[in-house]
Design an enzyme around this catalytic site. Sequence first.
Site, PDB file in Angstrom:
ATOM      1  N   ILE A 691       0.822  -1.222   0.000  1.00 13.83           N
ATOM      2  CA  ILE A 691       0.000   0.000   0.000  1.00 13.83           C
ATOM      3  C   ILE A 691       0.848   1.261   0.000  1.00 13.83           C
ATOM      4  O   ILE A 691       0.325   2.370  -0.117  1.00 13.83           O
ATOM      5  CB  ILE A 691      -0.959   0.048   1.206  1.00 13.83           C
ATOM      6  CG1 ILE A 691      -0.196  -0.053   2.532  1.00 13.83           C
ATOM      7  CG2 ILE A 691      -2.019  -1.024   1.092  1.00 13.83           C
ATOM      8  CD1 ILE A 691      -1.072   0.119   3.760  1.00 13.83           C
ATOM      9  N   GLY A 692       2.156   1.158   0.121  1.00 14.43           N
ATOM     10  CA  GLY A 692       2.978   2.355   0.092  1.00 14.43           C
ATOM     11  C   GLY A 692       4.440   2.021   0.298  1.00 14.43           C
ATOM     12  O   GLY A 692       4.810   0.920   0.697  1.00 14.43           O
ATOM     13  N   GLY A 694       8.287   4.234   1.353  1.00 12.98           N
ATOM     14  CA  GLY A 694       8.904   5.483   1.773  1.00 12.98           C
ATOM     15  C   GLY A 694      10.403   5.345   1.811  1.00 12.98           C
ATOM     16  O   GLY A 694      10.981   4.380   1.303  1.00 12.98           O
ATOM     17  N   GLY A 695      11.045   6.344   2.415  1.00 15.42           N
ATOM     18  CA  GLY A 695      12.491   6.365   2.459  1.00 15.42           C
ATOM     19  C   GLY A 695      13.084   5.225   3.241  1.00 15.42           C
ATOM     20  O   GLY A 695      14.242   4.875   3.048  1.00 15.42           O
ATOM     21  N   SER A 696      12.319   4.624   4.150  1.00 12.57           N
ATOM     22  CA  SER A 696      12.891   3.580   5.005  1.00 12.57           C
ATOM     23  C   SER A 696      12.431   2.178   4.640  1.00 12.57           C
ATOM     24  O   SER A 696      13.046   1.206   5.078  1.00 12.57           O
ATOM     25  CB  SER A 696      12.537   3.866   6.469  1.00 12.57           C
ATOM     26  OG  SER A 696      11.138   3.956   6.641  1.00 12.57           O
ATOM     27  N   GLY A 697      11.353   2.040   3.894  1.00 12.51           N
ATOM     28  CA  GLY A 697      10.899   0.703   3.555  1.00 12.51           C
ATOM     29  C   GLY A 697       9.533   0.686   2.907  1.00 12.51           C
ATOM     30  O   GLY A 697       8.985   1.729   2.558  1.00 12.51           O
ATOM     31  N   VAL A 699       5.398  -0.623   2.960  1.00 14.17           N
ATOM     32  CA  VAL A 699       4.311  -0.847   3.914  1.00 14.17           C
ATOM     33  C   VAL A 699       3.250  -1.724   3.244  1.00 14.17           C
ATOM     34  O   VAL A 699       2.852  -1.470   2.098  1.00 14.17           O
ATOM     35  CB  VAL A 699       3.692   0.484   4.378  1.00 14.17           C
ATOM     36  CG1 VAL A 699       2.593   0.220   5.398  1.00 14.17           C
ATOM     37  CG2 VAL A 699       4.762   1.380   4.986  1.00 14.17           C
ATOM     38  N   LYS A 713       5.455  -2.706   8.171  1.00 11.78           N
ATOM     39  CA  LYS A 713       6.552  -2.026   7.478  1.00 11.78           C
ATOM     40  C   LYS A 713       7.744  -2.962   7.436  1.00 11.78           C
ATOM     41  O   LYS A 713       8.237  -3.417   8.475  1.00 11.78           O
ATOM     42  CB  LYS A 713       6.937  -0.722   8.170  1.00 11.78           C
ATOM     43  CG  LYS A 713       8.105   0.008   7.477  1.00 11.78           C
ATOM     44  CD  LYS A 713       8.634   1.165   8.304  1.00 11.78           C
ATOM     45  CE  LYS A 713       7.684   2.335   8.283  1.00 11.78           C
ATOM     46  NZ  LYS A 713       8.299   3.515   8.967  1.00 11.78           N
ATOM     47  N   ASP A 812      10.038  14.696  11.646  1.00 11.66           N
ATOM     48  CA  ASP A 812       9.494  14.518  10.290  1.00 11.66           C
ATOM     49  C   ASP A 812       7.980  14.666  10.320  1.00 11.66           C
ATOM     50  O   ASP A 812       7.251  13.831   9.767  1.00 11.66           O
ATOM     51  CB  ASP A 812       9.905  13.155   9.734  1.00 11.66           C
ATOM     52  CG  ASP A 812       9.734  13.077   8.205  1.00 11.66           C
ATOM     53  OD1 ASP A 812       9.582  14.147   7.576  1.00 11.66           O
ATOM     54  OD2 ASP A 812       9.750  11.970   7.653  1.00 11.66           O
TER      55      ASP A 812
END
Length: 989
Positions: A691-692, A694-697, A699, A713, A812
Site C-alpha cells: 500500500i505504500g 517510503g524512504g525507510s521501507g 508498507v 513495514k 518529520d
Amino acid sequence: MDYMKLQLLILISFFLFIVPASSSPRDIAILLRVKSAQLDDPNGLIADWNGSAPNAPCSWNGIKCDRRTGQVLSIDFGSFGIAGRFPADFCRISTLQELNLGDNSFGESISSDSWSLCSHLHLLNISLNFFVGRLPEFVTKFDNLTVLDANSNNFSGEIPASLGRLPKLQVLNIANNLLNGSIPEFLTNLTELTRLEIAANPFKPGPLPSSIGRLGKLRIFYARFASLVGNFPDSIKDLKSIQDFDVANNNLSGKIPESFGKLKTIQQIELFGNHFSGELPDMFSGLGSLSRFDASENNLTGKIPETLTHLPLESLNLNDNQLEGEISENLALNPNLSQLKLFNNRFSGTLPQTFGLSSDLDEFDVSGNNLEGSLPPNLCSRKKLRILNLFDNKFNGPIPESYGQCYSLSYVRIYNNQFSGELPTGFWGFDGYTFLELRNNNFQGSIPASISNARGLTQILISGNNFSGELPAEICNLEEVVFMDISKNQLSGQLPSCITRLKKLQKLDLSQNRIRGQIPKSVSSWNELTELSLADNQLTGEIPGELGMLPVLTYLDLASNLLSGEIPSELSKLKLNKFNVSNNRLEGKVPLGFDNDFFVSGLLGNPDLCSPDLKPLPQCRRPKSVSLYLVCILSAFAFILVGSLVCVLLKASKLLPIRSKRKSVWRITAFQRVGFTERDVLDALIEKNLIGAGGSGRVYRVKLKNGQMVAVKKLWAAKRERESEEVFRSEVETLGRVRHGNIVKLLYTGIGDDFRILVYEYMENGSLGDVLHGEKGGLLLDWPRRFAIAVGAAHGLAYLHHDSVPAVVHRDVKSNNILLDEDFRPKVADFGLAKAMRGDAEESDQAMSHIAGSYGYIAPEYAYTLKITEKSDVYSFGVVLLELIIGKRPNDSSFGEDKDVVKWVLEVATSSKKDEGTGHIVTCAGGILDLNQLVDQRMNPSASDYAEIKNVLDVALLCTSALPINRPSMRRVVELLKNIPSARSKTTH
C-alpha cells in the site's frame, strides 16, 4: 568560668547550625493531606513523601528546609508533571517562602480566598499550567512578594487593580495568556520592578503607560504582541536602568524618539513589526552598551545616522524597513562589529570598500536593498565570516579573489544580482558549507573538482547562470546534499553515473542545459527523491523503468530531450503530481496509468505515441484478428502440455526424499496482546498487499487469519547495515513505551536474518496527505473534520514534547505521517527519525549530522544549523495547519518559483488589499486578507467555519514564525486550538 561559657556557646552553636531541627508535625500533616487529596503525580516524583522517612519532610523531593531550624522554606514542583487544582493549603505552612508550580498540569480557576492564603510568600510561580478565569485579586497585602510568574496559562479578563499594590514586587511575568482588558497605568506603581513581561496577550489596543518612566529600576521590559498603539511616551527617557526594551510586533507609530539616546545602560532595543516612520534619530552617540538594535518591518526613511556607526555593536538589525540612503563608511570601520543585518530596506549606492578590514564580522546581511557596485575585498579579512546574504540587490562585477580564502563560510546566498566572471576556485569547496545559493547572476566558468571538499553541503542552488563544461564527478562526494538545482546554465557532457550515489537527494534539477547521454538506470539509492527534472537537454536512449521503483517520487520532468522507446509501464506505480515527457521521440501505447486527461499535456510532441481514446494523441492500431479456430487449438495444446508436466512433477516428487523446510530464526517483541504468529505476517508480505513505500521501507496491508487487519513495514534490506537499523531502533524505542490515543500503536516487531519488520495497528483511511491530495482530492474532509484532525495531531505531538519521559522530537512531522482511522481520528506515525531529548543543555542544543525531514516542512533554522529542538516540530505542524486550510501540498507549483506555502501565505497577506465586494476579510501578517484567496473551496465552508479558519490561520502563522523563540510550545498550541470553538460560538452568536 569564661572558658566554660565558651564551651557552652560552641555546644549551642553545634546544635543550632549543625544538627537540623525537625519540622512541626502540623507541617508534615499539611503536606501529606494536600498530596493525597489534591495532587495527581503520574511520574511518581513525590512518592517519597512519607511521614516516617528520616528527617521528614526536609528529605522529600521538592522540599527545601532551613538547615538550622528545619522549617519548610520552599516547595519546588518545577516540571514534575503534577496535575490538580491550585494547592493553596500548602500556604498554611507559615514558614513557606517560595512555591514553584511551574510547567505542570495544574488547572481550573483560582479563587481570591485561596490566593490570599499565600500572602506571606516571597516567590510564587504558577507559569506553564492550565489555569483559567481571571487573575485572582490580592485581597490581602502581599508585603513580601518579590516574584510573581503566571506566564503561559489561560487567564483572561482585566489585570486586577490590586496587583498594582505590591510594594516589593521585582519580577512580574503575565505573558502568554488570554488577558483581553487594557494595559493599566497602575502597573507603573510597582516602582521596585526590575523585570516586566506582558507579551503575547490579546489586550485591547492601547498605548504604553504614559508614566512608564516611573519604573526607574526596570531592566527588562518585554511586550511583544501586546496590541500597543500610538507613540512612545516622553517618560521613556527615565528608564535609567533599562537593558532590554522589547515592544516588537505591535502597532506603535510615529517617530522613534531621540530620548532613547539617554538610556545609557541599554543593551537591546527591539522595535520591529510596528508602524514607525520618519528618519532614524541621531540618538546613538552615547549608547555605549547597545549590542542589538532591531527596527525591521516599519516605515522608516532617510539615512542611517553616522553616530550609529561608532557603537561597539555585536548585532545591528534594521531589516524590513523603508530606509534610504547610503551605508556610512564609519560603520564599516567599527572594530567591534560582528553582525550586520540591514536586509529588506531601500539602501542604495555601493558598500564601503573598507567593510571587514577592522572588524570581526560573523554575519553580514544586506539583502533586499538597491545596493550596487562591487563587493568589499576585505569582508572576510579576519576569517570569521560565517553567513553572507547579499541577494536581491544590483551588485555587479566578479567575486573578489580574497573570498576564495574565506574558510569560515557556512551559509551563502547571493542570488538575484548581476555578478559576473568566474568564481574563485576556493569559494566552491569550503568544508564548513551547508548552504550555497548563487542563482540568477551572470557567473561563468566551470564547476571545479574542489567542490568535493564541501562535504557538509545540504543545498546547492546555482541555476540561472552561464556555468559551462561538464558536471564534475567530484560532485558525487557531496553525500549530505538534499537539494541540487543547477538548471538554466550551459553545462554539457554526460551526466555522471555516480550521481545516483547521492542517496539523501530530495530534489534534483538539471533542466535547461546541454547535457547528453543516457539517464542512469541504477537509481535504487534515491529512496528520498521527490522531484527529478532533466528537461530541455540532449539526453538520448530509453527512459529507465527503474525510475518507477522510487518510493516517494512525485515530480518527473523529462520533456524536450531526444529520448526514444516506449514509456515504461513501471512509471505507473508512481504517485505523480507532474509527469512530463513531451517533445521527445517516444513511441508506442501510453501506459494505462497515464491514459487520462490529467497527463495529456505532458505527452504531446511525441508523434509516434498513441492512445486508444486520449485526444489529441493518435489512436493506436488494433492488432489483426486471429482465427478463433487457431486460438482453440493452441489453448488445447497448452492445456495438454501443462497437464503432462504436472503429472511428471508429481511422480518425481514421490521418488525424492522429503526435505524439511528451513525454519527462519526470529527475534520477536510484542508490545500489545496479539493473536498471530510471525509466519502469518511474513507470508502476507506480497506485492498485492503493498500500500505504500517510503524512504525507510515498504508498507503492506495484511489481513491475518484471525481477521485482524494490520499494517506491516518491512525495512529496506539494502539499508540494513546502518540506516535501516537506526530507523528500526528509533521506532521501537519511541513507540515501544509511548501510549497515547493520537500516536499510532506499535503491536509487534520481528528481526530475521535478512529483514526487519514493524507491525502497527491498521489505519483504514491512510494518511492525511493521501486524503487531502489523493484521487478524492480532499472531498472526504470538510472543515469540522479537518479541525478535529488538527487538534488530535496537536495532542499527540504535545504528549511527545511535554509528557513523554524522555521528551521526543519527531523530526518529520508532515501530512503523510499523520494517519487516519475509520472515524478519521488522527494518529502521529513514522518515528524513524525521532530523537529522544534528555533535557540537559548539551542534548537540547544537539546538532545532527545531516538534514532530516521533508522539504516544505523543515524549519528554516534547522536547514542550516542542523540543531534539533521541539520548535522544529512546531514549525512543521504549522505547515500541516496551512495544508489543512489551503488543501495544497507545501511546495505546490501554483505558489510560484522558489516559494513554499509559508512564503506564499505571507506574500498574499502582505500584498492583498481590501475588496469591499468580498466577505471574510481579516487582518493577517500586517495586510488585509480575503480568506477566500486561501481557503480550500472543496470544503464548501460556512460562515461559522470561516470564523474557526481565521483563528487556525493565526495559530499556523505563529507556529511558522521565522525565529524559534517566537513559536509557541505544542502544549500552548493545543490550548490555542481548544479555545477556537469558543471563539467561534461568540462570533456566530
